[in-house]
Design a protein around this motif. Sequence first.
Motif, mmCIF file in Angstrom:
data_model
loop_
_atom_site.group_PDB
_atom_site.id
_atom_site.type_symbol
_atom_site.label_atom_id
_atom_site.label_comp_id
_atom_site.label_asym_id
_atom_site.label_seq_id
_atom_site.Cartn_x
_atom_site.Cartn_y
_atom_site.Cartn_z
ATOM 1 N N ASP A 160 -0.345 4.253 7.596
ATOM 2 C CA ASP A 160 0.805 4.552 8.433
ATOM 3 C C ASP A 160 1.731 3.372 8.713
ATOM 4 N N LYS A 161 1.240 2.342 9.412
ATOM 5 C CA LYS A 161 2.084 1.208 9.772
ATOM 6 C C LYS A 161 2.010 0.101 8.735
ATOM 7 N N ILE A 162 1.028 0.201 7.833
ATOM 8 C CA ILE A 162 0.760 -0.903 6.921
ATOM 9 C C ILE A 162 1.867 -1.059 5.887
ATOM 10 N N CYS A 226 -6.288 10.219 3.315
ATOM 11 C CA CYS A 226 -6.436 11.591 3.803
ATOM 12 C C CYS A 226 -5.481 12.488 3.016
ATOM 13 N N THR A 227 -5.898 13.712 2.751
ATOM 14 C CA THR A 227 -5.152 14.526 1.790
ATOM 15 C C THR A 227 -4.009 15.329 2.377
ATOM 16 N N PHE A 228 -3.821 15.324 3.713
ATOM 17 C CA PHE A 228 -2.657 16.026 4.245
ATOM 18 C C PHE A 228 -1.425 15.142 4.095
ATOM 19 N N TYR A 229 -0.246 15.763 4.201
ATOM 20 C CA TYR A 229 0.997 15.022 3.972
ATOM 21 C C TYR A 229 1.489 14.438 5.284
ATOM 22 N N GLY A 230 0.770 13.402 5.722
ATOM 23 C CA GLY A 230 1.131 12.691 6.933
ATOM 24 C C GLY A 230 1.892 11.421 6.605
ATOM 25 N N THR A 231 1.808 10.456 7.490
ATOM 26 C CA THR A 231 2.588 9.234 7.325
ATOM 27 C C THR A 231 2.136 8.434 6.112
ATOM 28 N N ALA A 232 0.824 8.340 5.887
ATOM 29 C CA ALA A 232 0.320 7.542 4.774
ATOM 30 C C ALA A 232 0.832 8.065 3.443
ATOM 31 N N ASN A 233 0.724 9.377 3.224
ATOM 32 C CA ASN A 233 1.187 9.930 1.956
ATOM 33 C C ASN A 233 2.704 9.995 1.869
ATOM 34 N N SER A 234 3.378 10.138 3.020
ATOM 35 C CA SER A 234 4.841 10.013 3.015
ATOM 36 C C SER A 234 5.248 8.611 2.563
ATOM 37 N N ASN A 235 4.505 7.595 3.020
ATOM 38 C CA ASN A 235 4.762 6.230 2.552
ATOM 39 C C ASN A 235 4.813 6.166 1.039
ATOM 40 N N GLN A 236 3.834 6.808 0.390
ATOM 41 C CA GLN A 236 3.737 6.701 -1.059
ATOM 42 C C GLN A 236 4.894 7.408 -1.766
ATOM 43 N N MET A 237 5.298 8.557 -1.239
ATOM 44 C CA MET A 237 6.454 9.254 -1.786
ATOM 45 C C MET A 237 7.695 8.369 -1.702
ATOM 46 N N LEU A 238 7.866 7.711 -0.559
ATOM 47 C CA LEU A 238 9.062 6.902 -0.362
ATOM 48 C C LEU A 238 9.047 5.628 -1.198
ATOM 49 N N GLU A 240 7.806 5.378 -4.052
ATOM 50 C CA GLU A 240 8.117 5.827 -5.411
ATOM 51 C C GLU A 240 9.623 6.021 -5.595
ATOM 52 N N VAL A 241 10.248 6.754 -4.663
ATOM 53 C CA VAL A 241 11.665 7.065 -4.825
ATOM 54 C C VAL A 241 12.541 5.839 -4.580
ATOM 55 N N MET A 242 12.018 4.837 -3.897
ATOM 56 C CA MET A 242 12.762 3.589 -3.718
ATOM 57 C C MET A 242 12.624 2.659 -4.914
ATOM 58 N N GLY A 243 11.738 3.005 -5.851
ATOM 59 C CA GLY A 243 11.559 2.165 -7.030
ATOM 60 C C GLY A 243 10.741 0.926 -6.769
ATOM 61 N N ILE A 244 9.911 0.955 -5.742
ATOM 62 C CA ILE A 244 9.118 -0.226 -5.373
ATOM 63 C C ILE A 244 7.716 -0.152 -5.974
ATOM 64 N N HIS A 245 7.192 1.060 -6.179
ATOM 65 C CA HIS A 245 6.015 1.237 -7.028
ATOM 66 C C HIS A 245 6.424 1.051 -8.489
ATOM 67 N N ILE A 246 5.455 1.158 -9.400
ATOM 68 C CA ILE A 246 5.804 1.493 -10.768
ATOM 69 C C ILE A 246 5.699 3.009 -10.878
ATOM 70 N N PRO A 247 6.386 3.650 -11.821
ATOM 71 C CA PRO A 247 6.446 5.111 -11.833
ATOM 72 C C PRO A 247 5.071 5.779 -11.906
ATOM 73 N N GLY A 248 4.910 6.822 -11.089
ATOM 74 C CA GLY A 248 3.701 7.631 -11.124
ATOM 75 C C GLY A 248 2.517 7.063 -10.383
ATOM 76 N N ALA A 249 2.711 6.024 -9.602
ATOM 77 C CA ALA A 249 1.581 5.345 -8.962
ATOM 78 C C ALA A 249 1.109 6.027 -7.681
ATOM 79 N N ALA A 250 1.929 6.867 -7.080
ATOM 80 C CA ALA A 250 1.685 7.298 -5.707
ATOM 81 C C ALA A 250 0.371 8.043 -5.507
ATOM 82 N N PHE A 251 0.095 9.056 -6.307
ATOM 83 C CA PHE A 251 -0.974 9.991 -5.958
ATOM 84 C C PHE A 251 -2.065 10.126 -7.013
#
Length: 606
Positions: A160-162, A226-238, A240-251
């Motif tokens: 979440d905050k990390i 955790c598998t629900f779409y809370g803050t942690a998984n929202s982090n990963q989506m964002l 990805e779309v910001m281009g800060i991951h490499i593609p496809g890394a989120a999930f």
Amino acid sequence: MGTLMINPELKSITDRITKRSLETRAAYLAKIEQMRGQGPVRGALSCSNLAHGFAACGEQDKQALKLTESANIGIINAYNDMLSAHQPLESYPALIKQAAHDVGCTAQVAGGVPAMCDGVTQGTAGMELSLFSRDIIAGATAIALSHNMFDGALCLGVCDKIVPGLLIGALSFGHLPVIFAPAGPMTSGLSNKEKAAVRQQFAEGKVGRDELLEAESAAYHGEGTCTFYGTANSNQMLMEVMGIHIPGAAFEPPGTEMRDTLTRAAAERLCKITALGNEYTPLANIVDEKCIVNAIVALLATGGSTNHSIHWIAIARAAGIIIDWQDFSELSAITPLVARVYPNGSADVNHFHAAGGTGYVIRTLLENGLLHEDVQTNWGPGLSRYSQEPQLNQGRLHYVPGVSESADQEVLRPADAPFSTEGGLSLLQGNLGRSVIKVSAVAPEHRFVEAPARVFDDQAELARAFEAGELEQDMIAVVRFQGPAANGMPELHKMTPYLGILQDRGFKVALVTDGRMSGASGKVPAAIHLTPEALVGGGIAKICNGDLLRLDAVKGELQCLVAESEWQHREAATRTSEESESGTGRELFAHMRRAVSDAESGAGVV
């Protein structure tokens, strides 16, 4: 994808943010340019400084670091083995170091940052440290990078905050390239819908603690997020779309060959985009106004966490960009809801990933003009690169075009045939102040509530009133003195089962609070993050039991329906307890409570 048209409203909102941010963005870029001129190159360090920096390295790495001709990657690690999402990060540094060596570079663990779990601290005093941990993490990230030993940073964090804290800290070193590498979600266990049902049964006294613990353990059962779409998984989506991951890394789940390959690829890519190579891609060039707008759109399109209406304001400000809840609300009005993931549906993030995941979301939003394609990313220019799908070919990573159609229309839909034409996050305004509400999981018939107020100073009071049978009526629960200055703005999930039960019994119920509800915001309408908060005399502190309140998520209205003359002369209540001042380490955060900004300014202390 061919030529992509941009939605004119999206362009207009982005232009407004750019104009609003001219001075602050220019000041940020000037600071970063000065740091770039000084450079992180180890050659600028004195011999004593440099010797301290590589004293513990092997001989081969010492020679490479002395020559200063190849990149040295700083690893910022949020590993601990209490958090399921962060436990896999234990093995990442070894993978990253080997990947760096394979391309002639080096890597060092620059520092660790704290990582707390809101799931463990929910409803306890520790939760009051949660929001402030973001800025502690940001400071710890800056401390790690301040040694000037590094040509790029690889940030390891998930929850979440990390992730927001790591990103805020990294932006203070925006002249460096920075890539984030996540750990991925745990495998699916007990469904989120079944887990929520058992929680509600426990609140009603229909099942005991043994049954509740068994259900929770079946839901949260292994390593990974955790598998629900809370803050942690929202982090990963964002990310990805910001281009800060490499593609496809989120999930991609932890412990797979693909996950390890993606982590190694992140290190290899980082080595290629430092100032020592030909593809220099500093973080400051990635996180610009278009990138921030893309992040908000992706959040809204997927029904993501309301926490990010705070965190992404703070992240944007760290890059000199000024956004507010009006921007969120106007973007929500033009952003279709393309995903149904719990709590906005029954699927979990593994189902979301299998249906097409981040690549499909990015593709369909781009095709409908709802994302800026012309942005810089860690994988090169253009966001369409992030619609690709990673595959393994004899152990090597390569990319193929992502899916053009959802594999499950109950989980993912195209932007031109969405679940809803709006993203579901709205600004509420009125004589109580400004707040946000997430309605993507709220049924239309519950989006307007006009009912008497029942006022509480904390969520424990509400629980006691429910258990005493005092809340069997239409009501709007007001839970105040939960803002950032009062007690660090904890999440208030413990109230969710009680309010859900009352709604299921046919009562009209809603919540108004200056606290948070986060990514688990669900079926009960909740006006959250109310600003000004009660501690500073905000309107929420004037509400009395029995006052008629109106929450209208359709018109964006939040009002206490008393005569204006009475409202203006009514005194604000003061907090009757100062329990949050000490215990469980809270005394160490007193300076942050005194300095923190309001929620719409990002609830930061810098």
